[in-house]
Design a protein around this motif. Structure first.
Motif, PDB file in Angstrom:
ATOM      1  N   LEU A  47       0.840  -1.191   0.000  1.00  7.75           N
ATOM      2  CA  LEU A  47       0.000   0.000   0.000  1.00  7.75           C
ATOM      3  C   LEU A  47       0.878   1.245   0.000  1.00  7.75           C
ATOM      4  CD1 LEU A  47      -3.082   0.695   2.187  1.00  7.75           C
ATOM      5  CD2 LEU A  47      -1.190   2.303   2.238  1.00  7.75           C
ATOM      6  N   VAL A  48       0.482   2.223  -0.805  1.00 11.54           N
ATOM      7  CA  VAL A  48       1.158   3.515  -0.808  1.00 11.54           C
ATOM      8  C   VAL A  48       0.260   4.555  -0.146  1.00 11.54           C
ATOM      9  CG1 VAL A  48       2.126   5.357  -2.221  1.00 11.54           C
ATOM     10  CG2 VAL A  48       2.460   2.970  -2.896  1.00 11.54           C
ATOM     11  N   SER A  62       6.551   5.213   4.809  1.00 12.90           N
ATOM     12  CA  SER A  62       7.686   5.622   3.980  1.00 12.90           C
ATOM     13  C   SER A  62       7.365   6.798   3.064  1.00 12.90           C
ATOM     14  CB  SER A  62       8.174   4.443   3.132  1.00 12.90           C
ATOM     15  OG  SER A  62       7.123   3.992   2.285  1.00 12.90           O
ATOM     16  N   VAL A  63       6.090   7.108   2.880  1.00 10.73           N
ATOM     17  CA  VAL A  63       5.731   8.201   1.952  1.00 10.73           C
ATOM     18  C   VAL A  63       5.053   9.364   2.663  1.00 10.73           C
ATOM     19  CG1 VAL A  63       5.465   6.492   0.120  1.00 10.73           C
ATOM     20  CG2 VAL A  63       3.426   7.372   1.281  1.00 10.73           C
ATOM     21  N   LYS A  64       4.783   9.231   3.933  1.00 14.61           N
ATOM     22  CA  LYS A  64       4.118  10.311   4.668  1.00 14.61           C
ATOM     23  C   LYS A  64       4.929  11.594   4.573  1.00 14.61           C
ATOM     24  CE  LYS A  64       1.555   7.559   8.039  1.00 14.61           C
ATOM     25  NZ  LYS A  64       1.445   7.146   9.463  1.00 14.61           N
ATOM     26  N   GLY A  65       4.222  12.672   4.283  1.00 17.90           N
ATOM     27  CA  GLY A  65       4.873  13.962   4.161  1.00 17.90           C
ATOM     28  C   GLY A  65       5.439  14.230   2.778  1.00 17.90           C
ATOM     29  N   ARG A  66       5.496  13.202   1.934  1.00 20.71           N
ATOM     30  CA  ARG A  66       6.031  13.372   0.581  1.00 20.71           C
ATOM     31  C   ARG A  66       4.977  13.135  -0.489  1.00 20.71           C
ATOM     32  NH1 ARG A  66       9.704  10.007  -1.321  1.00 20.71           N
ATOM     33  NH2 ARG A  66       9.059   8.221  -0.055  1.00 20.71           N
ATOM     34  N   PHE A  67       4.055  12.229  -0.224  1.00 17.61           N
ATOM     35  CA  PHE A  67       3.017  11.880  -1.207  1.00 17.61           C
ATOM     36  C   PHE A  67       1.657  12.379  -0.719  1.00 17.61           C
ATOM     37  CE2 PHE A  67       5.044   7.792  -3.153  1.00 17.61           C
ATOM     38  CZ  PHE A  67       6.228   8.487  -3.355  1.00 17.61           C
ATOM     39  N   THR A  68       0.820  12.735  -1.670  1.00 20.09           N
ATOM     40  CA  THR A  68      -0.544  13.154  -1.346  1.00 20.09           C
ATOM     41  C   THR A  68      -1.510  12.513  -2.320  1.00 20.09           C
ATOM     42  OG1 THR A  68       0.244  15.305  -0.535  1.00 20.09           O
ATOM     43  CG2 THR A  68      -2.104  15.106  -1.031  1.00 20.09           C
ATOM     44  N   ILE A  69      -2.536  11.882  -1.781  1.00 19.91           N
ATOM     45  CA  ILE A  69      -3.589  11.314  -2.610  1.00 19.91           C
ATOM     46  C   ILE A  69      -4.755  12.287  -2.635  1.00 19.91           C
ATOM     47  CG2 ILE A  69      -4.628  10.014  -0.689  1.00 19.91           C
ATOM     48  CD1 ILE A  69      -5.316   7.809  -2.724  1.00 19.91           C
ATOM     49  N   SER A  70      -5.338  12.447  -3.818  1.00 18.43           N
ATOM     50  CA  SER A  70      -6.485  13.331  -3.957  1.00 18.43           C
ATOM     51  C   SER A  70      -7.397  12.764  -5.035  1.00 18.43           C
ATOM     52  CB  SER A  70      -6.040  14.759  -4.311  1.00 18.43           C
ATOM     53  OG  SER A  70      -5.344  14.771  -5.542  1.00 18.43           O
ATOM     54  N   ARG A  71      -8.523  13.374  -5.233  1.00 10.87           N
ATOM     55  CA  ARG A  71      -9.466  12.831  -6.213  1.00 10.87           C
ATOM     56  C   ARG A  71     -10.348  13.933  -6.779  1.00 10.87           C
ATOM     57  NH1 ARG A  71     -12.650   9.745  -1.392  1.00 10.87           N
ATOM     58  NH2 ARG A  71     -13.642  11.605  -0.488  1.00 10.87           N
ATOM     59  N   ASN A  72     -10.895  13.614  -7.934  1.00 12.35           N
ATOM     60  CA  ASN A  72     -11.915  14.434  -8.565  1.00 12.35           C
ATOM     61  C   ASN A  72     -13.112  13.525  -8.757  1.00 12.35           C
ATOM     62  OD1 ASN A  72     -13.623  15.703 -10.464  1.00 12.35           O
ATOM     63  ND2 ASN A  72     -11.923  16.891 -11.276  1.00 12.35           N
ATOM     64  N   ASN A  73     -14.072  13.622  -7.880  1.00 10.95           N
ATOM     65  CA  ASN A  73     -15.213  12.703  -7.921  1.00 10.95           C
ATOM     66  C   ASN A  73     -16.021  12.860  -9.198  1.00 10.95           C
ATOM     67  OD1 ASN A  73     -14.634  11.513  -5.447  1.00 10.95           O
ATOM     68  ND2 ASN A  73     -15.811  13.014  -4.298  1.00 10.95           N
ATOM     69  N   PHE A  79      -5.643  10.864  -7.887  1.00  9.43           N
ATOM     70  CA  PHE A  79      -4.293  11.319  -8.178  1.00  9.43           C
ATOM     71  C   PHE A  79      -3.340  10.923  -7.057  1.00  9.43           C
ATOM     72  CE2 PHE A  79      -5.810  13.868 -11.627  1.00  9.43           C
ATOM     73  CZ  PHE A  79      -7.047  14.354 -11.217  1.00  9.43           C
ATOM     74  N   LEU A  80      -2.073  10.855  -7.408  1.00  7.73           N
ATOM     75  CA  LEU A  80      -1.034  10.672  -6.402  1.00  7.73           C
ATOM     76  C   LEU A  80       0.084  11.646  -6.732  1.00  7.73           C
ATOM     77  CD1 LEU A  80      -0.157   9.005  -3.919  1.00  7.73           C
ATOM     78  CD2 LEU A  80       1.171   7.582  -5.499  1.00  7.73           C
ATOM     79  N   ASP A  81       0.215  12.672  -5.909  1.00  9.83           N
ATOM     80  CA  ASP A  81       1.302  13.633  -6.063  1.00  9.83           C
ATOM     81  C   ASP A  81       2.480  13.158  -5.228  1.00  9.83           C
ATOM     82  OD1 ASP A  81      -1.293  15.789  -6.254  1.00  9.83           O
ATOM     83  OD2 ASP A  81       0.317  15.926  -7.725  1.00  9.83           O
ATOM     84  N   MET A  82       3.611  12.989  -5.901  1.00 10.68           N
ATOM     85  CA  MET A  82       4.793  12.430  -5.253  1.00 10.68           C
ATOM     86  C   MET A  82       5.918  13.464  -5.314  1.00 10.68           C
ATOM     87  SD  MET A  82       4.626   8.545  -6.766  1.00 10.68           S
ATOM     88  CE  MET A  82       5.021   9.044  -8.438  1.00 10.68           C
ATOM     89  N   HIS A  83       6.476  13.768  -4.166  1.00 13.91           N
ATOM     90  CA  HIS A  83       7.558  14.748  -4.086  1.00 13.91           C
ATOM     91  C   HIS A  83       8.758  14.149  -3.365  1.00 13.91           C
ATOM     92  CE1 HIS A  83       4.849  17.884  -5.495  1.00 13.91           C
ATOM     93  NE2 HIS A  83       3.967  17.473  -4.595  1.00 13.91           N
ATOM     94  N   ASN A  84       9.901  14.783  -3.582  1.00 16.14           N
ATOM     95  CA  ASN A  84      11.133  14.335  -2.928  1.00 16.14           C
ATOM     96  C   ASN A  84      11.339  12.835  -3.117  1.00 16.14           C
ATOM     97  OD1 ASN A  84      13.469  14.621  -1.449  1.00 16.14           O
ATOM     98  ND2 ASN A  84      12.435  14.431   0.535  1.00 16.14           N
TER      99      ASN A  84
END
Length: 122
Positions: A47-48, A62-73, A79-84
């Motif tokens: 799981l991510v 391992s991804v907390k603070g770097r990845f963000t999940i969002s959606r357009n219902n 979406f998965l925004d991945m940083h650093n």
């Protein structure tokens, strides 16, 4: 039949960013909970980030603070925004959708996308 199509993967430099998208189609009646998983080389799928049945979000440590999940219902897209990004983020990323007829009971169906490759390079 529900179909999940991922996009946005690719080659990115260490410390860079990527945005993954997952478009869902063919959805029938039910409650859908969507998320992202990944399989790193030589490892099992993990799981991510996911939404939960309580409409909150859940992230791998391992991804907390770097990845963000969002959606357009309205567009059935997640979406998965991945940083650093680091080398350990390399892998195939899969979109997941779990269908419930009612949250009182367990899931009815589980759907997976075909996956999109993310490679972090130096």
């Amino acid at each position: 039949q529900v179909q999940l199509v991922e996009s946005g993967g690719g080659l990115v430099q260490f410390g860079g960013s990527l945005r993954l998208s997952c478009a869902a189609s063919g959805m029938i009646d039910g409650i859908y909970v969507m998320g992202w998983y990944r399989r790193a080389p030589g490892k099992q799928r993990e799981l991510v980030a996911t939404f939960t049945t309580s409409d909150t979000t859940n992230y791998a440590d391992s991804v907390k603070g770097r990845f963000t999940i969002s959606r357009n219902n309205a567009k059935n897209t997640v979406f998965l925004d991945m940083h650093n990004l680091n080398f350990e983020d390399t892998g195939v990323y899969y979109c997941n959708s779990v269908r419930f007829l009612s949250l009182t009971y367990g899931p009815t169906d589980v759907y997976w996308g075909q996956g999109t490759q993310v490679t972090v390079s130096s």
